[in-house]
Design an enzyme around this catalytic site. Structure first.
Site, PDB file in Angstrom:
ATOM      1  N   LYS A  16       5.388  -3.928   4.062  1.00  0.00           N
ATOM      2  CA  LYS A  16       5.947  -3.680   5.414  1.00  0.00           C
ATOM      3  C   LYS A  16       5.742  -2.227   5.839  1.00  0.00           C
ATOM      4  O   LYS A  16       5.409  -1.946   6.987  1.00  0.00           O
ATOM      5  CB  LYS A  16       7.457  -4.001   5.439  1.00  0.00           C
ATOM      6  CG  LYS A  16       7.783  -5.458   5.198  1.00  0.00           C
ATOM      7  CD  LYS A  16       9.273  -5.693   5.092  1.00  0.00           C
ATOM      8  CE  LYS A  16       9.922  -5.056   3.892  1.00  0.00           C
ATOM      9  NZ  LYS A  16       9.499  -5.605   2.592  1.00  0.00           N
ATOM     10  N   GLY A  40      12.313   0.127  -0.457  1.00  0.00           N
ATOM     11  CA  GLY A  40      11.355   1.162  -0.833  1.00  0.00           C
ATOM     12  C   GLY A  40      10.051   0.859  -0.116  1.00  0.00           C
ATOM     13  O   GLY A  40       9.410  -0.141  -0.407  1.00  0.00           O
ATOM     14  N   GLN A 222      13.402  -5.748   2.897  1.00  0.00           N
ATOM     15  CA  GLN A 222      13.428  -6.948   2.040  1.00  0.00           C
ATOM     16  C   GLN A 222      12.514  -8.040   2.630  1.00  0.00           C
ATOM     17  O   GLN A 222      11.509  -7.702   3.242  1.00  0.00           O
ATOM     18  CB  GLN A 222      14.879  -7.452   1.856  1.00  0.00           C
ATOM     19  CG  GLN A 222      15.733  -6.557   0.980  1.00  0.00           C
ATOM     20  CD  GLN A 222      16.358  -5.370   1.711  1.00  0.00           C
ATOM     21  OE1 GLN A 222      16.903  -5.529   2.774  1.00  0.00           O
ATOM     22  NE2 GLN A 222      16.279  -4.190   1.136  1.00  0.00           N
TER      23      GLN A 222
HETATM   24  P1  GDP Z   1       7.351  -2.824   1.344  1.00  0.00           P
HETATM   25  O1  GDP Z   1       8.657  -2.702   0.654  1.00  0.00           O
HETATM   26  O2  GDP Z   1       7.145  -4.161   1.965  1.00  0.00           O
HETATM   27  O3  GDP Z   1       7.089  -1.698   2.320  1.00  0.00           O
HETATM   28  O4  GDP Z   1       6.232  -2.679   0.206  1.00  0.00           O
HETATM   29  P2  GDP Z   1       6.198  -1.558  -0.964  1.00  0.00           P
HETATM   30  O5  GDP Z   1       5.797  -0.277  -0.350  1.00  0.00           O
HETATM   31  O6  GDP Z   1       7.436  -1.604  -1.774  1.00  0.00           O
HETATM   32  O7  GDP Z   1       5.067  -2.165  -1.894  1.00  0.00           O
HETATM   33  C1  GDP Z   1       3.775  -2.360  -1.424  1.00  0.00           C
HETATM   34  C2  GDP Z   1       2.807  -1.518  -2.293  1.00  0.00           C
HETATM   35  O8  GDP Z   1       1.469  -1.934  -2.075  1.00  0.00           O
HETATM   36  C3  GDP Z   1       2.824  -0.031  -1.936  1.00  0.00           C
HETATM   37  O9  GDP Z   1       2.559   0.705  -3.096  1.00  0.00           O
HETATM   38  C4  GDP Z   1       1.692   0.108  -0.928  1.00  0.00           C
HETATM   39  O10 GDP Z   1       1.124   1.420  -0.920  1.00  0.00           O
HETATM   40  C5  GDP Z   1       0.696  -0.892  -1.449  1.00  0.00           C
HETATM   41  N1  GDP Z   1      -0.113  -1.595  -0.426  1.00  0.00           N
HETATM   42  C6  GDP Z   1       0.229  -1.960   0.833  1.00  0.00           C
HETATM   43  N2  GDP Z   1      -0.763  -2.687   1.401  1.00  0.00           N
HETATM   44  C7  GDP Z   1      -1.747  -2.784   0.474  1.00  0.00           C
HETATM   45  C8  GDP Z   1      -3.011  -3.462   0.443  1.00  0.00           C
HETATM   46  O11 GDP Z   1      -3.428  -4.122   1.385  1.00  0.00           O
HETATM   47  N3  GDP Z   1      -3.729  -3.344  -0.711  1.00  0.00           N
HETATM   48  C9  GDP Z   1      -3.294  -2.626  -1.789  1.00  0.00           C
HETATM   49  N4  GDP Z   1      -4.076  -2.592  -2.866  1.00  0.00           N
HETATM   50  N5  GDP Z   1      -2.112  -1.997  -1.793  1.00  0.00           N
HETATM   51  C10 GDP Z   1      -1.334  -2.082  -0.679  1.00  0.00           C
HETATM   52  P1  IMO Z   2      11.874  -3.731   0.346  1.00  0.00           P
HETATM   53  O1  IMO Z   2      12.389  -3.362   1.705  1.00  0.00           O
HETATM   54  C1  IMO Z   2      12.238  -6.235  -3.229  1.00  0.00           C
HETATM   55  C2  IMO Z   2      16.326  -7.345  -4.468  1.00  0.00           C
HETATM   56  C3  IMO Z   2      16.883  -6.783  -5.758  1.00  0.00           C
HETATM   57  C4  IMO Z   2      17.855  -7.887  -6.150  1.00  0.00           C
HETATM   58  C5  IMO Z   2      18.418  -8.339  -4.823  1.00  0.00           C
HETATM   59  C6  IMO Z   2      19.748  -7.698  -4.453  1.00  0.00           C
HETATM   60  O2  IMO Z   2      11.256  -2.612  -0.386  1.00  0.00           O
HETATM   61  O3  IMO Z   2      11.004  -4.956   0.433  1.00  0.00           O
HETATM   62  P2  IMO Z   2      20.487  -5.240  -3.753  1.00  0.00           P
HETATM   63  O4  IMO Z   2      20.294  -3.919  -4.422  1.00  0.00           O
HETATM   64  O5  IMO Z   2      19.927  -5.321  -2.372  1.00  0.00           O
HETATM   65  O6  IMO Z   2      21.914  -5.693  -3.796  1.00  0.00           O
HETATM   66  O7  IMO Z   2      19.675  -6.282  -4.669  1.00  0.00           O
HETATM   67  O8  IMO Z   2      17.434  -8.005  -3.849  1.00  0.00           O
HETATM   68  N1  IMO Z   2      15.822  -6.349  -3.480  1.00  0.00           N
HETATM   69  C7  IMO Z   2      14.525  -6.133  -3.206  1.00  0.00           C
HETATM   70  N2  IMO Z   2      13.408  -6.655  -3.751  1.00  0.00           N
HETATM   71  N3  IMO Z   2      12.135  -5.374  -2.198  1.00  0.00           N
HETATM   72  C8  IMO Z   2      13.250  -4.859  -1.610  1.00  0.00           C
HETATM   73  O9  IMO Z   2      13.194  -4.102  -0.502  1.00  0.00           O
HETATM   74  C9  IMO Z   2      14.504  -5.207  -2.142  1.00  0.00           C
HETATM   75  N4  IMO Z   2      15.787  -4.865  -1.830  1.00  0.00           N
HETATM   76  C10 IMO Z   2      16.567  -5.577  -2.645  1.00  0.00           C
HETATM   77  O10 IMO Z   2      15.884  -6.579  -6.713  1.00  0.00           O
HETATM   78  O11 IMO Z   2      17.189  -8.979  -6.724  1.00  0.00           O
HETATM   79 MG    MG Z   3       9.425  -2.184  -1.222  1.00  0.00          MG
END
Ligand code: GDP
Ligand code: IMO
Ligand code: MG
Length: 432
Positions: A16, A40, A222
């Site tokens: 996202k 995150g 999430q």
């Molecule tokens: P979010 O929580 O949905 O914002 O996703 P996160 O940032 O927690 O996890 C996604 C991870 O994949 C991050 O480390 C991004 O930098 C990486 N990422 C996002 N889009 C792509 C993609 O298209 N390809 C690859 N290889 N990595 C990506």
């Molecule tokens: P983003 O925005 C993935 C999961 C936790 C746990 C459950 C409840 O980065 O996609 P909490 O701390 O919210 O009470 O935990 O939800 N969880 C996530 N898993 N990405 C997240 O956020 C999450 N935020 C919470 O691992 O199972």
């Molecule tokens: Mg994340």
């Protein structure tokens, strides 16, 4: 004027942050509307990089950013993020909702204790105090940003909260409170002073922008399977993360929304507990985890890995009213023998096409797969070059996968992401 919601269509971590950063260039402002520092979101744009927990992912563009009423706020995390971004010479044009609730140390203590008490119903939370803070909000013991910046109100409300919550730690969970009212009051009164200049009425400001013809992006946290109402209860999180939650969490009415973009990773990842029907194990899961860097952005935990699940995806599409998809991370699968998509489940010889609400019924669901040819493994540079050249430059097997996902989801793919950087993106349909 466009008002676009970006939501996670799986279990979180779909990319996202990357997608919001890409779209933020076309928007005038970005609003976070749900979750807290459990989220995150990783954003990479050339040399600029940020791991964001509370600040909206439009921040690297220097756009106006808002943290809405639906967010629970850990002031220390927010202040650290502001400092990190400012260190990169990026201006922070932030408005923080006076209605957002504040997470206190006692909420984090209770998060730990409650997880232990829940036994096999523990979700594997991020231990950021999210559940206890949202519980207090609903029970109307909560303390909002409006009180955080008003020392007198903070003192009164915090005293009541601490008296009560410390008793809960001691008498319900047989624990020993680690934080005291005096120390927390002192620390949080200072956070209030530091944050005061950012505080405002997010709903008024965002609606004014829309009235003036400006474009706004609402950034989800999430994913649908972690939503408090429509996720896999009790293994999800505690806020309304779907598009309906964007309206309440930002203070923007549903009539203003022009598109809902669902971010879908080409496979499934899950950090935390509970059943995941398409979960993989062994060498294949390890390979995808390593290729995709699938370790929690907030907690560093290894993420569980599975094939793409179109049953949970269609659930996400329905509960969010998703209009378009952003497909991420297919580059990670490059070079595998084959790729699978789950098109339905089977349980007791019955075909299941909708997510059961009951955990035991969900856990009994076995995935029914369709197998597709996989595309070759390309280097990051090759994917970037293909992105620059457009869809026709992408491997034919990947294009077939994309078409099949769009067909099963009955939604067009508006954005393709094939690498973590802003440049590793192809926009197929505009939403702004
Ligand atoms: P979010 O929580 O949905 O914002 O996703 P996160 O940032 O927690 O996890 C996604 C991870 O994949 C991050 O480390 C991004 O930098 C990486 N990422 C996002 N889009 C792509 C993609 O298209 N390809 C690859 N290889 N990595 C990506
Ligand atoms: P983003 O925005 C993935 C999961 C936790 C746990 C459950 C409840 O980065 O996609 P909490 O701390 O919210 O009470 O935990 O939800 N969880 C996530 N898993 N990405 C997240 O956020 C999450 N935020 C919470 O691992 O199972
Ligand atoms: Mg994340």
């Amino acid at each position: 004027m466009a008002c676009v919601i970006v939501v996670g269509a799986q279990w979180g971590d779909e990319g996202k942050g990357k997608v919001v950063d890409y779209y933020a260039e076309q928007a005038d402002a970005v609003v976070r509307y749900s979750g807290g520092s459990n989220a995150g979101h990783t954003v990479i744009a050339g040399k600029k990089k940020a791991k964001l927990h509370l600040l909206p992912s439009g921040i690297l563009h220097g756009k106006r950013v808002f943290v809405g009423a639906g967010v629970v706020l850990d002031p220390k995390t927010l202040l650290e993020e502001i400092a990190d971004v400012e260190k990169q010479d990026i201006p922070v044009k932030l408005v923080l909702s006076e209605r957002a609730h504040v997470v206190f140390p006692i909420h984090r203590e209770l998060d730990e204790l409650q997880e232990t008490a829940k036994g096999k119903l523990a979700a594997g939370t991020t231990k950021r105090g999210i559940g206890p803070c949202f519980s207090d909000k609903a029970a109307r013991f909560g303390i909002r940003v409006a009180e955080l910046i008003d020392e007198k109100a903070l003192k009164e409300r915090l005293k009541t909260l601490y008296d009560l919550k410390q008793k809960e730690v001691e008498c319900v969970y047989c624990g020993k409170p680690k934080s005291s009212f005096d120390a927390v009051y002192k620390e949080y009164a200072e956070y209030g002073r530091l944050l005061k200049k950012y505080v405002g009425d997010v709903s008024v400001e965002v609606n004014d922008m829309l009235d003036n013809g400006e474009s706004v992006l609402l950034e989800g946290t999430q994913g649908a399977m972690l939503d408090i109402d429509h996720g896999l209860y009790p293994f999800g999180s505690s806020s309304s993360v779907i598009a309906g939650g964007a309206c309440s969490g930002a203070g923007v009415g549903p009539t203003r929304i022009t598109d809902v973009v669902g971010v879908v990773k080409a496979y499934t990842s899950r950090v935390g507990e509970g059943p995941v029907p398409t979960e993989l194990s062994g060498a294949l899961a390890d390979k995808i985890r390593e290729n995709g860097g699938e370790y929690g952005t907030t907690t560093g935990r290894p993420r569980r890995i599975g094939w793409l699940d179109c049953v949970t995806l269609s659930h996400a599409i329905r509960v969010n009213g998703i209009t378009k998809l952003a497909l991420t991370k297919a580059d990670v699968l490059g070079g595998l023998k084959e790729v699978k998509i789950c098109t339905s489940y089977e349980s007791e010889s019955r075909k299941i096409t909708e997510n059961p609400a009951s955990i035991s019924q969900f856990a009994a669901c076995k995935p029914v797969y369709e197998t597709l040819k996989c595309w070759p493994a390309l280097s990051g540079k090759e994917w970037r070059q293909a992105c620059a050249a457009g869809m026709d430059a992408l491997p034919i097997e990947f294009r077939a996968f994309l078409l099949r996902v769009a067909e099963l989801a009955r939604r067009p793919v508006a954005l393709v992401s094939l690498g973590p950087d802003r440049a590793d993106t192809i926009e197929l349909k505009r939403v702004f």
